[in-house]
Design an enzyme around this catalytic site. Structure first.
Site, PDB file in Angstrom:
ATOM      1  CB  SER A   1      -0.783  -0.127   1.182  1.00 37.22           C
ATOM      2  OG  SER A   1      -0.039   0.109   2.325  1.00 37.22           O
TER       3      SER A   1
ATOM      4  CB  THR B   1       3.599  -1.188   2.948  1.00 41.14           C
ATOM      5  OG1 THR B   1       2.599  -0.966   3.967  1.00 41.14           O
ATOM      6  CG2 THR B   1       4.503  -2.089   3.026  1.00 41.14           C
TER       7      THR B   1
ATOM      8  NE  ARG C   1       8.419  -3.563   2.798  1.00 40.65           N
ATOM      9  CZ  ARG C   1       7.913  -3.509   4.172  1.00 40.65           C
ATOM     10  NH1 ARG C   1       8.316  -2.860   5.002  1.00 40.65           N
ATOM     11  NH2 ARG C   1       6.883  -4.552   4.209  1.00 40.65           N
TER      12      ARG C   1
ATOM     13  CE  LYS D   1      -2.686  -3.935  -0.980  1.00 42.18           C
ATOM     14  NZ  LYS D   1      -1.664  -4.747   0.146  1.00 42.18           N
TER      15      LYS D   1
ATOM     16  CD  GLU E   1      -1.310 -12.545   2.891  1.00 40.69           C
ATOM     17  OE1 GLU E   1      -1.732 -12.004   2.044  1.00 40.69           O
ATOM     18  OE2 GLU E   1      -0.289 -12.395   3.377  1.00 40.69           O
TER      19      GLU E   1
ATOM     20  CE  LYS F   1       1.121 -13.488   0.337  1.00 36.97           C
ATOM     21  NZ  LYS F   1       1.645 -12.709  -0.642  1.00 36.97           N
TER      22      LYS F   1
ATOM     23  CB  SER G   1       8.829 -13.794   3.564  1.00 36.57           C
ATOM     24  OG  SER G   1       8.436 -12.284   3.095  1.00 36.57           O
ATOM     25  N   GLY G   2       6.494 -12.729   5.656  1.00 37.04           N
ATOM     26  CA  GLY G   2       6.137 -12.197   7.009  1.00 37.04           C
ATOM     27  C   GLY G   2       7.365 -11.598   7.957  1.00 37.04           C
ATOM     28  N   GLY G   3       8.525 -11.395   7.412  1.00 38.11           N
ATOM     29  CA  GLY G   3       9.455 -10.547   8.347  1.00 38.11           C
ATOM     30  C   GLY G   3      10.613 -11.887   8.660  1.00 38.11           C
TER      31      GLY G   3
ATOM     32  CB  SER H   1       2.766 -15.408  -2.472  1.00 40.14           C
ATOM     33  OG  SER H   1       2.034 -14.239  -2.567  1.00 40.14           O
TER      34      SER H   1
HETATM   35  P1  13P Z   1       5.801 -10.726   2.843  1.00 44.69           P
HETATM   36  O1  13P Z   1       6.282 -11.812   2.073  1.00 44.69           O
HETATM   37  O2  13P Z   1       6.672  -9.302   3.068  1.00 44.69           O
HETATM   38  O3  13P Z   1       5.066 -10.917   4.132  1.00 44.69           O
HETATM   39  O4  13P Z   1       4.645 -10.056   2.222  1.00 44.69           O
HETATM   40  C1  13P Z   1       3.654 -10.867   1.452  1.00 44.69           C
HETATM   41  C2  13P Z   1       2.223 -10.199   1.419  1.00 44.69           C
HETATM   42  O5  13P Z   1       1.599 -10.290   0.411  1.00 44.69           O
HETATM   43  C3  13P Z   1       1.730  -9.793   2.670  1.00 44.69           C
HETATM   44  O6  13P Z   1       0.392  -9.645   2.331  1.00 44.69           O
END
Ligand code: 13P
Length: 340
Positions: free
Chosen positions: A26, A29, A33, A97, A177, A219, A261-263, A289
């Site tokens: 978004s 976010t 970055r 999204k 997700e 996901k 990947s979530g961090g 993903s």
């Molecule tokens: P991350 O791999 O950075 O967690 O992002 C994936 C994602 O689309 C989160 O909604």
């Protein structure tokens, strides 16, 4: 709903050795970055950065689909080519999204509900026309003292299932997700417990909302300890516990599972995926993903300078290749060193 078409797209999204690039940050976010690399978050900079990724022919070989943010799906490259066309030309499927972020969940302090169902079917029709063949909606579940509540799990699972049904009615494959965050100080077994309950509720809601499982991609998070936990988990433990959760909760009718990947660090995310694929045969394809785990390296290499584009594309291609190998269970740690 065209069942055969939805199934074909879902299968293509998780094709062997390929996975999804989550480039749908978004505005808030992507600003975070860009701040980290000293780049101003303007519309043009966001376009240039994403165009650079989509034009990386080496990197895109392993990318089956790209999740876009609303701004990006309408954007044109510097030379006037729609970004969606660049993605298609690279042999990848454009996705979008569609959730509209989170709001506090009433009566559940500290918990969030993902919003955006109102007028979603109208928006989906426009996105389909623009070339999107899959969508993403993310529910967020936090672990902490007294949370998550059943209310939060149930409300998010229901919203995800309603979204998924609307997507399929619009011939768009929903990425479902339900993310259990890794921000807390909980151990891996607490993550296993919460992820299991969420996935059980998720598949119940998908069933009640008449979603065809053959036409979705799940996901999920992996089973990992919270970042602030003192108890770390080995690659083998993460792989074994994640696969156990998924086998207990995800019907074999689902074509594929593409992790967030979530961090996790870039290399952790790759190593975990690889270890899981070495545990096969599994009932579904297991792939990536990733957002951060694919983009952290190219962002750093790019730093907003046009003279760094080639280096940034190389960094992206390297991570895509490593994750493509992990999706086949063929990654090796020394491949990372050779390229570095
Ligand atoms: P991350 O791999 O950075 O967690 O992002 C994936 C994602 O689309 C989160 O909604």
């Amino acid at each position: 709903m065209n069942f055969a078409e939805l199934n074909k797209i879902a299968e293509a999204m998780v094709a062997p050795g390929r996975g999804i690039l989550a480039a749908d940050e978004s505005s808030g976010t992507i600003k975070k970055r860009f701040d980290a690399i000293g780049v101003e978050s303007t519309e043009d900079n966001r376009r240039d950065y994403r165009e650079m990724l989509f034009r990386s022919s080496e990197g895109m070989k392993q990318i089956s689909g790209v999740i876009l943010y609303d701004e990006t799906i309408w954007q044109k490259a510097k030379d006037g080519t729609p970004l969606v066309d660049i993605i298609k030309k690279a042999g990848s499927i454009p996705g979008i999204k569609v959730d509209e972020g989170t709001k506090p969940l009433p009566a559940c302090p500290g918990e969030l509900i993902t919003v955006g169902l109102d007028k979603l079917s109208d928006r989906l029709a426009k996105y389909y026309e623009q070339g999107a063949r899959f969508a993403k909606w993310r529910g967020v579940i936090d672990i902490g003292a007294g949370i998550p509540t059943y209310t939060c799990l149930r409300a998010n699972a229901h919203a995800l299932a309603r979204y998924a049904a609307l997507c399929q009615a619009a011939n768009i494959v929903p990425i479902v997700e339900p993310e259990v965050l890794m921000d807390g100080d909980h151990d891996i077994d607490r993550c296993v417990e919460v992820s299991t309950l969420m996935l059980k509720l998720q598949f119940e809601e998908l069933y009640f909302n008449r979603v065809a499982l053959e036409g979705i991609v799940l996901k999920p998070n992996m089973a990992v300890p919270g970042k602030k936990s003192s108890k770390k988990a080995s690659v083998e433990e993460v792989a074994e516990k994640t696969v156990r959760v998924l086998k207990n909760c995800v019907p074999g009718a689902v074509p594929g599972i593409a992790f967030l990947s979530g961090g996790q660090s870039d290399e952790e995310a790759t190593a975990h995926l690889d270890a899981m694929n070495r545990m096969g045969p599994l009932p579904w394809a297991l792939t990536f993903s990733y957002g951060r785990a694919l983009q952290a390296a190219p962002q750093k290499a790019w730093s907003g300078k046009s003279e760094n584009v080639a280096a940034a594309q190389r960094a992206f291609a390297h991570r895509a290749k490593m994750n493509g190998l992990a999706a086949l269970g063929q990654w090796k740690a020394d491949l990372e060193k050779k390229a570095a």
